[in-house]
Design an enzyme around this catalytic site. Structure first.
Site, PDB file in Angstrom:
ATOM      1  NE  ARG A  47      -3.288  -0.516   2.940  1.00  0.00           N
ATOM      2  CZ  ARG A  47      -4.603  -0.639   2.746  1.00  0.00           C
ATOM      3  NH1 ARG A  47      -5.320   0.392   2.412  1.00  0.00           N
ATOM      4  NH2 ARG A  47      -5.203  -1.790   2.915  1.00  0.00           N
ATOM      5  CE  LYS A 152      -0.108 -21.807  12.532  1.00  0.00           C
ATOM      6  NZ  LYS A 152       0.710 -20.798  13.168  1.00  0.00           N
ATOM      7  CG  HIS A 182       7.004 -22.941   9.023  1.00  0.00           C
ATOM      8  ND1 HIS A 182       5.973 -22.494   9.806  1.00  0.00           N
ATOM      9  CD2 HIS A 182       8.097 -22.964   9.828  1.00  0.00           C
ATOM     10  CE1 HIS A 182       6.427 -22.249  11.025  1.00  0.00           C
ATOM     11  NE2 HIS A 182       7.713 -22.532  11.062  1.00  0.00           N
ATOM     12  CE  LYS A 186      10.130 -25.921  11.751  1.00  0.00           C
ATOM     13  NZ  LYS A 186      11.074 -24.823  11.890  1.00  0.00           N
ATOM     14  CD  GLU A 220       7.605 -20.894  19.496  1.00  0.00           C
ATOM     15  OE1 GLU A 220       8.230 -20.201  18.685  1.00  0.00           O
ATOM     16  OE2 GLU A 220       6.371 -20.834  19.655  1.00  0.00           O
ATOM     17  CG  ASP A 239       0.741 -19.895  17.194  1.00  0.00           C
ATOM     18  OD1 ASP A 239       0.613 -19.729  15.965  1.00  0.00           O
ATOM     19  OD2 ASP A 239       1.720 -19.452  17.845  1.00  0.00           O
ATOM     20  CG  HIS A 244       3.218 -25.727  13.079  1.00  0.00           C
ATOM     21  ND1 HIS A 244       3.010 -25.430  11.758  1.00  0.00           N
ATOM     22  CD2 HIS A 244       3.436 -24.526  13.680  1.00  0.00           C
ATOM     23  CE1 HIS A 244       3.110 -24.121  11.564  1.00  0.00           C
ATOM     24  NE2 HIS A 244       3.362 -23.548  12.721  1.00  0.00           N
ATOM     25  CE  LYS A 333       4.303 -18.075  20.654  1.00  0.00           C
ATOM     26  NZ  LYS A 333       5.206 -18.310  19.536  1.00  0.00           N
ATOM     27  CE  LYS A 338      12.267 -22.865  17.578  1.00  0.00           C
ATOM     28  NZ  LYS A 338      10.913 -22.440  17.256  1.00  0.00           N
TER      29      LYS A 338
HETATM   30  C1  BG6 Z   1       4.356 -20.116  13.758  1.00  0.00           C
HETATM   31  C2  BG6 Z   1       3.651 -19.588  14.976  1.00  0.00           C
HETATM   32  O1  BG6 Z   1       3.476 -20.837  12.953  1.00  0.00           O
HETATM   33  O2  BG6 Z   1       5.430 -20.965  14.173  1.00  0.00           O
HETATM   34  C3  BG6 Z   1       4.608 -18.852  15.882  1.00  0.00           C
HETATM   35  O3  BG6 Z   1       2.596 -18.714  14.576  1.00  0.00           O
HETATM   36  C4  BG6 Z   1       5.787 -19.752  16.246  1.00  0.00           C
HETATM   37  O4  BG6 Z   1       3.967 -18.409  17.072  1.00  0.00           O
HETATM   38  C5  BG6 Z   1       6.408 -20.319  14.967  1.00  0.00           C
HETATM   39  O5  BG6 Z   1       6.739 -18.970  16.950  1.00  0.00           O
HETATM   40  C6  BG6 Z   1       7.482 -21.325  15.306  1.00  0.00           C
HETATM   41  O6  BG6 Z   1       8.147 -21.701  14.128  1.00  0.00           O
HETATM   42  P1  BG6 Z   1       9.626 -22.227  14.166  1.00  0.00           P
HETATM   43  O7  BG6 Z   1       9.937 -22.612  12.766  1.00  0.00           O
HETATM   44  O8  BG6 Z   1      10.482 -21.126  14.694  1.00  0.00           O
HETATM   45  O9  BG6 Z   1       9.629 -23.401  15.130  1.00  0.00           O
END
Ligand code: BG6
Length: 482
Positions: A47, A152, A182, A186, A220, A239, A244, A333, A338
């Site tokens: 935009r 998503k 995604h 991986k 995370e 989420d 996932h 979270k 992680k």
């Molecule tokens: C996303 C979530 O789909 O995946 C996020 O919306 C999350 O909240 C992320 O942090 C985690 O992805 P990755 O690849 O860092 O594990």
């Protein structure tokens, strides 16, 4: 599988967070690796008054050194353009399509159009309708010449997801729609099927007669990172688990597909997802845990928020192969570290003390590791626990980042690593009863400290299944060759 077509990649949401963090870096790395064809064009939609030079600058932020940057600039900059438009205004779409038509003329071929909709989901219906109308008006023919990559969240519950799926499918055919998850892209996740089905040692014992539990963890370290308005409508279950983690579970427990082509894999995933069951309503308090990290409410600016930043649950699978095998899933979270991993617990009924653990570590320190008991070397007949491992980082092969794989597969028209509408709906069927139960204001919402492993109550789920969650004691692939 098709080879990469002559493509124009049209990025909606050019100035958004996802474009900056994931999509543009992925394009940069594919170009640097010379994986994009010379007829790859990039059109950024925004935009604001963003110029092609701005896009080049955003891309070059990913360069490791000046030589690399100038090489990529030289190869890409003439093929980058921008269209400034209001995507919620029907009258702006002809501007975009005139531009795309001009690019076909420049390239001297009808370019395959890859639209990436990195936009908030409330805008999907309007944008997809406008794109489909404009394409029909243009009458370029052949369906396959346009593809749509969609991010998503796919709805916020079953009915909104179904509505969205219907809307999108009213505009495009299934072969044009690429719904991104995604996690499926991986590297270690892609290895799950190969590892399961290419090794008789595992394919023959991959069932409830040998495996007693399945544990899935996606922890995370980061909190909500300023995304409070997104997260307040989301929570950890929607989420990560609805999307996932249920996808990962499907790959772990699905039957062997008839072949490894996209259609057969999706059919096998849909079949097993339809067998996965949430806890019964009367067991929800025992078999699900929701919790929030301390300080979340201040961060989200909502003193009454009951949005969970941690979710855990025990699921069951109604199939001959997996009956009596509880699946424990947890995500959160602001946790201690992680780590995303799947652990299969092999137990011996007669000697319950003896267990083997097969860990599929998705990130970080990717690898597949088996914990086994051996005789401790020496004069005494005592046992020790050691790991047999395959660690990705001990090899020189390059694993593409998940978004590079997403884009590359969309460019070559391979839908294997994308989610189907039916898979998404099954994941909602499994998740929705839990969300329903959590709507009850008396349902416990636990709290946990940032940097911990989550609420102590989550141990209850594991102890009900007579196991323990793994935590920092579970080191996997930490020894690296470099
Ligand atoms: C996303 C979530 O789909 O995946 C996020 O919306 C999350 O909240 C992320 O942090 C985690 O992805 P990755 O690849 O860092 O594990």
């Amino acid at each position: 599988m098709e080879k990469i077509a002559n493509t124009v990649f049209i990025l909606f949401g050019l100035t958004g967070d996802l474009a900056k963090r994931k999509i543009l870096p992925a394009i940069y790395h594919l170009e640097r690796a010379k994986l994009l064809p010379p007829t790859f064009y990039l059109v950024g939609i925004s935009r604001k008054g963003v110029s092609p030079d701005d896009v080049v600058d955003l891309l070059l932020r990913n360069a490791e050194n000046a030589d690399e940057a100038s090489m990529v600039r030289a190869s890409l900059h003439k093929r980058i353009s921008t269209v400034n438009m209001n995507i919620d205004e029907a009258r702006d779409y002809p501007i975009l399509f005139d531009h795309l038509h001009a690019l076909d003329l420049t390239a001297q071929v009808p370019l395959t159009r890859l639209f990436y909709l990195a936009i908030p989901s409330p805008l999907f219906p309007l944008v997809s309708e406008q794109l489909s109308l404009a394409e029909k008006r243009e009458a370029r023919g052949n369906d396959a010449s346009s593809r749509y990559l969609i991010e998503k969240p796919f709805g916020s519950d079953g009915s909104s997801a179904q509505h969205l799926i219907n809307l999108i499918e009213a505009s495009f055919s299934p072969s044009q729609i690429y719904r991104i998850d995604h996690y499926l892209a991986k590297e270690t996740v892609q290895n799950i099927l190969a590892f399961r089905f290419e090794n008789p040692l595992f394919s023959k014992t991959w069932n409830g007669s040998h495996i007693s539990h399945i544990l899935i963890t996606a922890a995370e370290e980061i909190g909500i990172e300023g995304r409070s308005s997104f997260y307040e409508g989301m929570g950890a279950l929607r989420d990560l688990i609805q999307s996932h983690l249920l996808q990962l579970l499907a790959l772990i427990v699905m039957d062997r597909p008839d072949s490894m082509n996209a259609q057969d894999i999706h059919r096998a995933k849909e079949a097993i997802l339809s067998r996965i069951q949430p806890p019964l309503p009367q067991d929800m308090e025992q078999k699900t845990i929701r919790a929030q990290y301390e300080g979340y409410r201040e961060e989200a600016g909502n003193p009454d928020s009951v949005v969970e930043t941690y979710a855990a649950c025990t699921l069951s699978i109604e199939s001959e192969t997996w009956k009596h095998v509880p699946v424990l899933i947890r995500t959160g979270k602001a946790l201690n570290e992680k780590v995303t991993e799947i652990i299969l617990v092999y137990s011996d009924d007669e000697h319950t003390r003896k267990k083997n653990y097969l860990t599929i570590r998705i990130q970080p320190n990717e690898g597949i590791v088996i914990d086994v008991r051996i005789k401790k070397p020496g004069f005494d007949d005592t046992f020790d626990e050691v790991q047999l491992d395959y660690c990705y980082r001990s090899r020189d092969d390059v694993s593409p980042e998940a978004y590079e794989r997403v884009l590359y597969d969309a460019l070559r028209g391979d839908q294997t690593l994308f989610a189907t509408g039916a898979e998404i709906m099954e994941c909602w069927r499994i998740s929705e009863p839990i969300l329903e139960a959590w709507k009850d204001k008396n349902f416990p919402l636990y709290h946990y400290q940032k940097g911990s492993w989550g609420p102590a109550e989550a141990d209850r789920l594991a102890s009900q299944a007579s196991i323990k969650w793994f935590d920092e004691t579970h080191r996997v692939c930490t020894v690296r060759r470099f």
